[in-house]
Design a protein around this motif. Structure first.
Motif, short mmCIF file in Angstrom:
data_model
loop_
_atom_site.label_atom_id
_atom_site.label_comp_id
_atom_site.label_asym_id
_atom_site.label_seq_id
_atom_site.Cartn_x
_atom_site.Cartn_y
_atom_site.Cartn_z
N GLN A 141 -14.77 -29.44 22.45
CA GLN A 141 -13.59 -28.70 22.04
C GLN A 141 -13.11 -27.76 23.15
N GLU A 142 -14.07 -27.16 23.85
CA GLU A 142 -13.72 -26.22 24.91
C GLU A 142 -13.09 -26.92 26.10
N CYS A 143 -13.60 -28.10 26.46
CA CYS A 143 -13.07 -28.78 27.65
C CYS A 143 -11.97 -29.78 27.32
N GLY A 144 -11.84 -30.17 26.03
CA GLY A 144 -10.78 -31.08 25.64
C GLY A 144 -11.00 -32.53 26.03
N TRP A 145 -12.25 -32.94 26.20
CA TRP A 145 -12.54 -34.32 26.57
C TRP A 145 -12.93 -35.14 25.35
N GLU A 146 -12.91 -36.47 25.53
CA GLU A 146 -13.41 -37.38 24.52
C GLU A 146 -14.75 -37.95 25.00
N SER A 147 -15.55 -38.44 24.08
CA SER A 147 -16.79 -39.08 24.48
C SER A 147 -16.47 -40.38 25.20
N LEU A 148 -17.35 -40.79 26.09
CA LEU A 148 -17.14 -42.05 26.82
C LEU A 148 -17.17 -43.25 25.88
N ALA A 149 -18.00 -43.18 24.84
CA ALA A 149 -18.09 -44.28 23.88
C ALA A 149 -16.77 -44.48 23.15
N SER A 150 -16.15 -43.39 22.71
CA SER A 150 -14.87 -43.51 22.00
C SER A 150 -13.77 -43.99 22.95
N ARG A 151 -13.84 -43.61 24.20
CA ARG A 151 -12.86 -44.08 25.17
C ARG A 151 -13.01 -45.59 25.40
N ARG A 152 -14.24 -46.08 25.38
CA ARG A 152 -14.44 -47.53 25.57
C ARG A 152 -13.88 -48.32 24.39
N ILE A 153 -14.00 -47.78 23.19
CA ILE A 153 -13.41 -48.43 22.02
C ILE A 153 -11.90 -48.51 22.17
N SER A 154 -11.29 -47.41 22.57
CA SER A 154 -9.85 -47.38 22.77
C SER A 154 -9.43 -48.38 23.86
N GLN A 155 -10.21 -48.47 24.94
CA GLN A 155 -9.89 -49.39 26.02
C GLN A 155 -10.01 -50.85 25.57
N LYS A 156 -10.99 -51.14 24.72
CA LYS A 156 -11.12 -52.51 24.20
C LYS A 156 -9.92 -52.89 23.33
N LEU A 157 -9.47 -51.94 22.51
CA LEU A 157 -8.33 -52.22 21.65
C LEU A 157 -7.05 -52.39 22.46
N CYS A 158 -6.91 -51.62 23.53
CA CYS A 158 -5.76 -51.79 24.41
C CYS A 158 -5.80 -53.17 25.08
N PHE A 159 -7.00 -53.60 25.45
CA PHE A 159 -7.16 -54.94 26.02
C PHE A 159 -6.73 -56.01 25.02
N MET A 160 -7.11 -55.84 23.75
CA MET A 160 -6.76 -56.82 22.73
C MET A 160 -5.25 -56.83 22.47
N TYR A 161 -4.63 -55.68 22.53
CA TYR A 161 -3.17 -55.65 22.35
C TYR A 161 -2.50 -56.48 23.44
N LYS A 162 -2.94 -56.30 24.66
CA LYS A 162 -2.36 -57.08 25.77
C LYS A 162 -2.65 -58.57 25.60
N ALA A 163 -3.87 -58.88 25.16
CA ALA A 163 -4.25 -60.29 25.02
C ALA A 163 -3.45 -60.98 23.92
N THR A 164 -3.08 -60.26 22.88
CA THR A 164 -2.34 -60.85 21.75
C THR A 164 -0.83 -60.76 21.93
N HIS A 165 -0.39 -60.11 22.99
CA HIS A 165 1.06 -59.97 23.23
C HIS A 165 1.46 -60.56 24.60
N ASP A 166 0.67 -61.53 25.06
CA ASP A 166 0.98 -62.26 26.30
C ASP A 166 1.18 -61.32 27.49
N MET A 167 0.26 -60.37 27.62
CA MET A 167 0.33 -59.41 28.72
C MET A 167 -0.89 -59.53 29.63
#
Length: 284
Positions: A68-94
């Motif tokens: 809360q003090e530094c305003g960061w996210e955990s690395l694990a949650s960031r990897r989940i977000s990155q996987k979902l972004c990858f899937m969006y690109k994969a399903t939208h011909d990107m």
């Protein structure tokens, strides 16, 4: 970073981690996200130590307060977000064809029935856990768990922004937290997060036998230090005079500022607080 903990500003240390260190911890992360829990925790510990260096907080502070003090996210949650972004690109011909060609079809493409999950991607059968946890299968599992309205976002930027707030809702750190002398700013942050050398913090962290003020014989917490201790009457008068337009002051205002105030107004408060901390010499 540790060598420059009290040399560089908090803003500079924060930028060094975000720009130069975290990318190394996340390089090709969606590929190896199926790593062991031990490896994942080891990476998180590196980030936790970097967060302590940036904020100046001690190990007695919980990870929740630290983030809360530094305003960061955990690395694990960031990897989940990155996987979902990858899937969006994969399903939208990107993505390149060598990736889209190995993506399984949707349930609706292989079934003539109007199934409720027809928009889900068909999950192949795997014999081993290692295969199930590999990049594409684990990403498909996450993708299928999302609501349809998110998967059909109009643009990648909209989807990415939604994932940032949904998966890893990092807190926006007020700009005035970066203000002022580095050492005084660290002392302020430690008081704010109950890991300072005030006797109540030392007592709660099992570093002192008594939570009482050595002079007043009452519990020495932040409110006592800023508003009541008879050792700092002169310094307190200067603090009150410097912030008279913001009265009545509260410990919440002194430690966290006021979100409804402008940055300059909060900087005025923090400047007076830092001056008070310095003049009392309580933490020397």
């Amino acid at each position: 970073m540790k060598k420059n903990k009290f040399i560089l500003s908090r803003r500079a240390l924060n930028q060094i981690y975000i720009s130069y260190i975290r990318p190394k911890l996340e390089y090709a992360s969606i590929i190896w996200d199926g790593c062991s829990e031990y490896c994942s925790d080891s990476l998180e510990k590196i980030q936790n130590e970097a967060a302590r260096i940036v904020t100046g907080l001690t190990r007695s502070v919980s990870l929740e307060k630290l983030y809360q003090e530094c305003g960061w996210e955990s690395l694990a949650s960031r990897r989940i977000s990155q996987k979902l972004c990858f899937m969006y690109k994969a399903t939208h011909d990107m993505v390149p064809t060598y990736i889209s060609d190995i993506m399984p079809s949707t349930v609706g493409d292989i079934s003539s029935y109007p199934l409720r999950n027809r928009n889900n991607i068909n999950m192949p059968v795997f014999r081993t856990v290692i295969s199930q946890n590999s990049c594409i299968p684990s990403s498909i599992t996450l993708w299928n768990s999302l609501e349809l309205n998110l998967r059909t976002s109009n643009s990648f930027n909209i989807f990415k922004d939604q994932m940032r707030h949904r998966i890893s809702p990092a807190k926006q750190v007020p700009s005035y937290y970066y203000y002022g002398n580095r050492y005084l700013s660290v002392l302020h942050a430690r008081i704010r997060n109950n890991c300072s050398n005030l006797n109540i913090d030392l007592f709660n962290n099992h570093l002192s036998q008594s939570p009482y003020c050595n002079s007043c014989n009452v519990i020495e917490d932040a409110e006592h230090f800023f508003f009541r201790c008879n050792l700092f009457t002169r310094q307190r008068l200067i603090l009150f005079q410097s912030t008279r337009i913001f009265h009545p002051l509260s410990i919440e205002v002194i430690l966290h500022g006021v979100s409804d105030f402008s940055t300059d107004e909060n900087i005025t408060i923090f400047s007076a607080v830092h001056k008070y901390i310095n003049q009392t010499k309580r933490f020397e």
